[in-house]
Design a protein around this motif. Structure first.
Motif, mmCIF file in Angstrom:
data_model
loop_
_atom_site.group_PDB
_atom_site.id
_atom_site.type_symbol
_atom_site.label_atom_id
_atom_site.label_comp_id
_atom_site.label_asym_id
_atom_site.label_seq_id
_atom_site.Cartn_x
_atom_site.Cartn_y
_atom_site.Cartn_z
ATOM 1 N N MET A 173 -18.866 -44.840 -8.738
ATOM 2 C CA MET A 173 -18.776 -45.056 -10.177
ATOM 3 C C MET A 173 -18.070 -46.363 -10.532
ATOM 4 O O MET A 173 -17.900 -46.680 -11.695
ATOM 5 N N LYS A 174 -17.611 -47.099 -9.548
ATOM 6 C CA LYS A 174 -16.924 -48.351 -9.796
ATOM 7 C C LYS A 174 -17.797 -49.521 -9.347
ATOM 8 O O LYS A 174 -18.509 -49.435 -8.353
ATOM 9 N N TRP A 175 -17.691 -50.614 -10.086
ATOM 10 C CA TRP A 175 -18.466 -51.807 -9.791
ATOM 11 C C TRP A 175 -17.528 -52.999 -9.634
ATOM 12 O O TRP A 175 -16.527 -53.118 -10.342
ATOM 13 N N VAL A 176 -17.861 -53.874 -8.728
ATOM 14 C CA VAL A 176 -17.068 -55.072 -8.494
ATOM 15 C C VAL A 176 -17.946 -56.292 -8.747
ATOM 16 O O VAL A 176 -19.037 -56.410 -8.162
ATOM 17 N N VAL A 177 -17.497 -57.170 -9.628
ATOM 18 C CA VAL A 177 -18.216 -58.406 -9.912
ATOM 19 C C VAL A 177 -17.767 -59.453 -8.924
ATOM 20 O O VAL A 177 -16.598 -59.873 -8.929
ATOM 21 N N GLY A 178 -18.669 -59.880 -8.039
ATOM 22 C CA GLY A 178 -18.301 -60.847 -7.011
ATOM 23 C C GLY A 178 -18.407 -62.282 -7.492
ATOM 24 O O GLY A 178 -17.601 -63.123 -7.139
#
Length: 563
Positions: A1-6
């Motif tokens: 449920m978590k997203w990381v913007v690279g």
């Protein structure tokens, strides 16, 4: 449920006002759902190019022709069902059709492996009307299907007392294999005289008239006479027909139904059969109150034509001699016959019978017409009711019905093969395809992802110039002529007005850039006095674009010249 913007690139280089073709979110599946309301009417002609235009106007995006085609097929499949599944549904369709409409006849034939071969459906209400109220005449014809599995759609129709078509039965088979005079194509050439004599022979009521007309055909065209003899005169002539044609010499009535179903013949087979059921239902409901105006008009016309004919009694009330100013005929009211045979073969009283009725003092001769022309019979034709089958979910699905599989495609589709590995003709060179939008040779227009140009005409001219330059033959430098300009630089074809200047430039270019054979040919045609400037322009363009195809080019130019 978590997203990381690279990584984020917040600088956009694309113009927001520029439109990009073939939007990736406009998938064929989405287009199919959007087109379902517009494809609901099977009689509407809705082509892929119309879909492209409508999508552009409605959503301001461009889609390719192929995507429009795929979306159209998905919409048709949503409305009509899958062509493959329609064959497995066919037994259930026929079972529920007979369940809802008693008296209807259905039959399905398959091969040893349960693959489809034929289906036949007879409309029970129409068959009962035919036996009780219609003329004893059946007109048959066939039309080719246009769907995935092809085949032939056969149709039988009758004619009611008002000269209206009544569909009797229909079916689908793998081909038209039965022997029939309807398959005869007798070639009469371009002679209208022979065609007129043929139809005159067809429509003759007596054998004497037929012999006279047929003899004229033999004198004019022995070949056509022999072909008609081989076909059998009893199959196509009214005078020698063993039955009664009731004035029908063609299958145009069945052709009218075929023209009505020309767009539905692309649908799956179960949908095609359902269309015929709905057509008959609508037909019987719409014509239930019609009167036989057609028969009345026919009799009225014969009343006027026979107004001055002379009648002599042979036996009062029963036998009369009628002189129609050309020939004398005998009318017999006991047998309801006339020697002209029009009364017997059409079912309506001929002019001679009408004249004899007038001689007897009768005010009407309608009682002499056959019963299927009467108003009461016409009304009784359309008294029966036809019921729909309802949705597929409500059908009864017995487990003991015959299984039907897909038909075997034994007959190839007509036309030139669509594969690209066919053997080329002698002298035929492979054609290099290029994109008509950007000019690239790596793809075609349907696969092009370049944006649409704002000025389409200017873009097309630029693209054509690019393609022309790419097709020009490359020649080594150091020519004896020095640094001559290239062909594309030397010729300004659209601006030239002086034929003499054009001839000189063409001779120079032909001698310098083209092989010896091409140069000799160019000099040969330039010596002609009657060659025109437009023809020289055509020649120059061909010399530029077809420099490598010498022999083909020469034959083509010879066909354009006036000498």
């Amino acid at each position: 449920m978590k997203w990381v913007v690279g990584k984020v690139n917040d600088i956009h280089t694309c113009d927001r006002t520029e439109l990009y073709p073939d939007h990736r979110n406009a998938t064929a599946k989405l287009l199919g759902h959007l087109l379902v309301p517009k494809m609901g009417d099977p009689s509407r002609v809705y082509k892929p190019k119309d879909i492209v235009n409508d999508i552009s106007l409605a959503y301001n995006i461009d889609i390719s022709y192929k995507k429009a085609w795929d979306g159209r097929n998905i919409a048709l499949e949503t409305l009509s069902g899958c062509p493959k599944n329609s064959f497995s549904q066919l037994p259930y369709f026929c079972y529920n059709l007979k369940l809802k409409n008693p008296g209807w006849v259905t039959h399905i034939e398959t091969d040893d492996e349960d693959r489809f071969e034929m289906v036949f459906i007879a409309f029970g209400v129409a068959i009962r009307a035919f036996l009780d109220n219609l003329r004893p005449l059946i007109i048959i014809d066939a039309a080719h299907l246009k769907g995935t599995y092809l085949g032939t759609n056969m149709l039988a129709v009758g004619m009611d007392g008002n000269n209206q078509i009544v569909p009797l039965a229909t079916g689908v088979s793998q081909g038209e294999t039965g022997r029939s005079h309807l398959m005869l194509n007798c070639k009469f050439g371009s002679s209208e005289r022979i065609k007129a004599l043929y139809w005159k022979a067809c429509k003759c009521y007596t054998t004497d008239e037929f012999t006279h007309a047929f003899t004229q055909i033999e004198r004019k065209s022995p070949e056509a006479h022999q072909k008609l003899l081989e076909a059998g005169v009893r199959f196509w002539s009214r005078a020698y027909c063993t039955g009664k044609r009731y004035n029908y010499m063609t299958s145009n009535s069945a052709d009218s139904i075929n023209n009505l179903t020309r767009h539905v013949r692309r649908s799956p087979i179960s949908m095609l059969m359902e269309y015929y059921r709905g057509l008959v239902q609508e037909w019987f409901c719409a014509h239930a109150g019609d009167l036989s105006n057609w028969a009345s008009a026919k009799v009225k016309d014969r009343v006027f034509k026979s107004a001055n004919w002379t009648v002599k009694a042979i036996e009062h009330r029963w036998i009369y001699e009628v002189d129609d100013r050309r020939k004398k005929h005998i009318v017999k009211f006991r047998e309801n016959t006339c020697t002209c045979r029009k009364w017997q073969l059409s079912g309506l009283p001929c002019g001679h019978a009408i004249a004899a009725c007038r001689f007897q003092g009768m005010t009407s001769c309608n009682h002499l017409a056959k019963r299927w022309f009467r108003t009461t019979t016409l009304k009784a034709t359309y008294q029966a009711l036809i019921y729909p089958l309802g949705e597929y979910d409500s059908w009864e699905l017995p487990t003991n019905l015959h299984v039907v599989k897909l038909p075997s495609m034994v007959k190839p589709q007509a036309g030139r093969p669509k594969n690209k590995d066919m053997i080329r003709s002698q002298g035929e060179e492979p054609r290099e395809n290029s994109c008509q939008r950007c000019g690239s040779g790596a793809h075609t227009r349907g696969e092009c992802s370049a944006p649409l140009p704002k000025n389409k005409k200017a873009k097309k001219r630029q693209m054509r110039a690019t393609i022309d330059l790419q097709r020009l033959p490359q020649y080594p430098g150091g020519s004896s002529q020095g640094s001559q300009p290239s062909m594309s630089q030397s010729y300004h074809l659209d601006n030239m007005a002086d034929p003499g200047y054009f001839v000189d430039e063409l001779q120079t270019a032909a001698a310098q850039f083209l092989p010896k054979k091409m140069a000799e040919f160019s000099n040969e045609i330039l010596t002609k006095d009657d060659i025109k400037l437009q023809e020289l322009r055509i020649l120059a363009r061909e010399l530029e674009l077809r420099g490598r195809e010498i022999d083909l080019f020469i034959e083509k130019i010879k066909g354009l010249l006036p000498w």
